[in-house]
Design an enzyme around this catalytic site. Sequence first.
Site, PDB file in Angstrom:
ATOM      1  N   ASP A 207       0.826  -1.199   0.000  1.00 24.99           N
ATOM      2  CA  ASP A 207       0.000   0.000   0.000  1.00 24.99           C
ATOM      3  C   ASP A 207       0.867   1.258   0.000  1.00 24.99           C
ATOM      4  OD1 ASP A 207      -2.753   1.253   0.514  1.00 24.99           O
ATOM      5  OD2 ASP A 207      -1.578   2.057   2.176  1.00 24.99           O
ATOM      6  N   GLU A 257       1.587  -0.355  -4.920  1.00 26.43           N
ATOM      7  CA  GLU A 257       0.714   0.769  -5.257  1.00 26.43           C
ATOM      8  C   GLU A 257       1.618   1.996  -5.385  1.00 26.43           C
ATOM      9  OE1 GLU A 257      -3.252   3.126  -3.617  1.00 26.43           O
ATOM     10  OE2 GLU A 257      -1.759   2.397  -2.192  1.00 26.43           O
TER      11      GLU A 257
END
Length: 528
Positions: A207, A257
Amino acid sequence: MGQPTPARHDDDWWRSAVIYQVYVRSFADGDGDGTGDLAGVRAKLPYLVELGVDALWFTPWYLSPMKDGGYDVADYRAIDPAFGTLAEAEKLITEARGLGIRTIVDIVPNHVSDQHPWFRAALAGGPERDLFHFRPGRGERGELPPNDWRSEFGGPAWARLDDGDWYLHLFAPEQPDLNWAHPAVRQEHEDILRFWFERGVAGVRVDSAALPAKDPLLPDLTEGLDPHPYVDRDELHDVYRGWRAVADEYGAFFVGEVWLPDAERFARYLRPDELHTAFNFSFMTCPWDAARLRTSIDETLAEHAPIGAPATWVLCNHDVTRTVTRYGRSDTGFDFATKAFGTPTDLPLGTRRARAAALLSLALPGAVYVYQGEELGLPEADIPLDRIEDPMHARSGGTDPGRDGCRVPLPWTADAPHAGFGGVPWLPQPAGWAAYAADRQARDPGSLLVLYREAIRLRPAFEDGPFAWLPTADGVLAFTRADGGALCVVNLADTPAALPPHTGLLLGSGPLDPDGRLPKDTAVWLRA
């Protein structure tokens, strides 16, 4: 329908996989309490097998106060009780693998929950303060934040404690940022990776992968400051080289990401000793426009080619507007800054385009990620204001609709209460949600679910061989794969398009016109 070529099943499976994103809270409710759980996922494994996916990416299923949908992690080694237990997670990983489906978990390196033991100890004045970014304030009495950084969710990136000190949070105040200059932070995360790899996890989604490292001086975000004080800092690459060494011990892979506009900087994360793959957000946010899509595809393939990393293709995820809604609007791109209530949407138009986009993305070289419910053509839902939970809404002063509209619990059975999700859903399902139910679509040969199933089944025909564009009329995209064995054609023009020479139709997102031409907003796969 044509027959697919055999799929590849080797250590590089992730290079061409179809990976299904599971937002556990909204997938399926196994115990009837209104919250999706691991029991619900296990019950739906046959559905996922029939869909044909290679792996499941689970958004955080860890112990969490759920102030940001689970991205505020309190304990990486425990499953949140709302979802189940660690033993159930281990059983799910094993059962899915027995059915040919691997598991990917989500790791959030930038921050933890304010309920994490480290942060609670830090608040008590322990040495754990060094694991975060605590600073005195500015101003005569320290009443001003230490710098001018802004939260990704709106407002200052600093929260003040009763003792007068401030701590950094690039997201919500309940998500204090970790200090990645501290060796204990690095060691803990490498231990967390091993913990899950030991349990059979095949990969990790990272993330906000470009954010964890911070300039130790925490300077103001002065215009033109280079390097940026917290985005894409060079010291991050040493962190990910350490992670890669751990993953290589287990044959696991990473997908990052990474939101970066600079192709060269983006590619650094994909060097052979760092992350294996990263999400392709230029394609996901691209408008429904032939020239723009072609440019996005070309640039994506070009930035991946020198380092030998596979591209990834995604139309939607748990953070962005649902595809059928976005493609039905006058602005068919996506930008967090332009989200607003009451945007007019033509759902039939958006659905037609989403069907074509599914065939486009599944024919491109690399891996494809499918967010749960995309295969059902779910639209973005309007959530009553008093039911919105996403912190983006509150921190925007109520102007941002937030991300809950793409997180509404799935409809499984048209005639069952709550469309077969389980108990009363934690987010309300809109009226008419049952029309999208999986059981109804499974019986309809023209449904989007059936299209996805057939496309994933036939996709191996596109997996080998070079990618090459074919000459077309304006507004039409056509390319070949597998040494010319299969073609994909997508018409984004206003008029029907003639098909290139071919020997048969493999699959179409919609019917051809009476003259055998490809209507607008339609895609086909052809046998060369």
